[in-house]
Write an enzyme that holds these catalytic residues in place. Structure first.
Site, short mmCIF file in Angstrom:
data_model
loop_
_atom_site.label_atom_id
_atom_site.label_comp_id
_atom_site.label_asym_id
_atom_site.label_seq_id
_atom_site.Cartn_x
_atom_site.Cartn_y
_atom_site.Cartn_z
N ARG A 208 -2.02 -6.41 -8.07
CA ARG A 208 -0.93 -7.30 -7.71
C ARG A 208 -0.80 -8.46 -8.67
O ARG A 208 0.28 -8.91 -8.97
CB ARG A 208 -1.15 -7.86 -6.30
CG ARG A 208 -1.06 -6.83 -5.21
CD ARG A 208 -1.40 -7.44 -3.89
NE ARG A 208 -2.79 -7.88 -3.93
CZ ARG A 208 -3.47 -8.36 -2.91
NH1 ARG A 208 -2.90 -8.49 -1.75
NH2 ARG A 208 -4.73 -8.71 -3.04
N SER B 111 -3.06 -7.54 3.47
CA SER B 111 -3.33 -7.27 4.88
C SER B 111 -3.75 -8.54 5.60
O SER B 111 -3.35 -8.79 6.74
CB SER B 111 -4.43 -6.20 5.02
OG SER B 111 -3.99 -4.98 4.51
N HIS C 288 0.84 -1.21 0.00
CA HIS C 288 0.00 0.00 0.00
C HIS C 288 0.87 1.25 0.00
O HIS C 288 0.63 2.19 -0.76
CB HIS C 288 -0.89 0.05 1.25
CG HIS C 288 -1.93 -1.00 1.34
ND1 HIS C 288 -2.09 -1.77 2.48
CD2 HIS C 288 -2.88 -1.43 0.47
CE1 HIS C 288 -3.09 -2.61 2.30
NE2 HIS C 288 -3.58 -2.42 1.08
N LYS D 111 -17.76 -5.72 7.98
CA LYS D 111 -16.47 -6.36 8.23
C LYS D 111 -16.11 -6.24 9.70
O LYS D 111 -16.54 -5.33 10.39
CB LYS D 111 -15.37 -5.71 7.38
CG LYS D 111 -15.43 -6.07 5.92
CD LYS D 111 -14.18 -5.60 5.22
CE LYS D 111 -14.14 -6.11 3.79
NZ LYS D 111 -12.88 -5.76 3.14
#
Length: 163
Positions: A91, A129, A17, A41
């Site tokens: 990614r 993460s 990030h 979440k």
């Protein structure tokens, strides 16, 4: 080049990030790192903790980076910030499919907002993460995956000596 909004949960921010933020700050006048508040979440860190870690990790970029939080539609937030660009990282090929869907929906909602994709630096392309949290929960060494403010918070959160 104006303002770009880099949205995400950043739970926690990783070196991947941070790399995108630094590179985005070279292209845009300002990058707003926007922490998504998502009631569905269950994050490891509170929104305030995530913002604090991002602020500490990006301090060296000065006023080129601003940290904020938002809830609701990203497009509404981007407009509120007078931004015209959403910054996103890719990614792998698997990211592309998901990000293409999101960019297409955002484009449908607002044609004046563009999505700007940056390819992840290969040394960070495997970092997520979720992976960082899992490794840290087992006491694994994650110092090469996260900025130092995050490492400190992970050690506190898991009350363990991270190798």
């Amino acid at each position: 080049m104006g303002i770009a909004v880099y949205p995400g949960s950043f739970d926690p921010i990783t070196l991947g990030h941070l790399d995108l933020i630094e590179r985005g700050a070279k292209v845009f006048d300002q990058v707003i790192v926007a922490v998504l508040v998502n009631a569905h979440k269950k994050p490891l860190f509170s929104v305030e903790q995530r913002k604090m870690m991002i602020e500490e990790a990006t301090m060296h970029l000065g006023d080129r980076v601003r940290v904020d939080s938002f809830h609701g539609l990203l497009i509404d937030y981007v407009k509120e910030q007078d931004a015209k660009v959403v910054l996103r990282g890719l990614r792998a090929i698997s990211d592309f499919e998901y990000e293409l869907q999101i960019a297409s929906v955002n484009r449908k909602l607002s044609e004046e907002i563009e999505t700007f994709f940056l390819m992840s630096n290969t040394e960070h392309s495997f970092i997520s993460s979720r992976m960082v949290k899992e490794l840290a929960s087992y006491g694994a060494d994650v110092k090469d995956l996260v900025p130092s403010p995050v490492l400190k918070e992970l050690k506190q959160k898991f009350s363990t000596e991270i190798r």
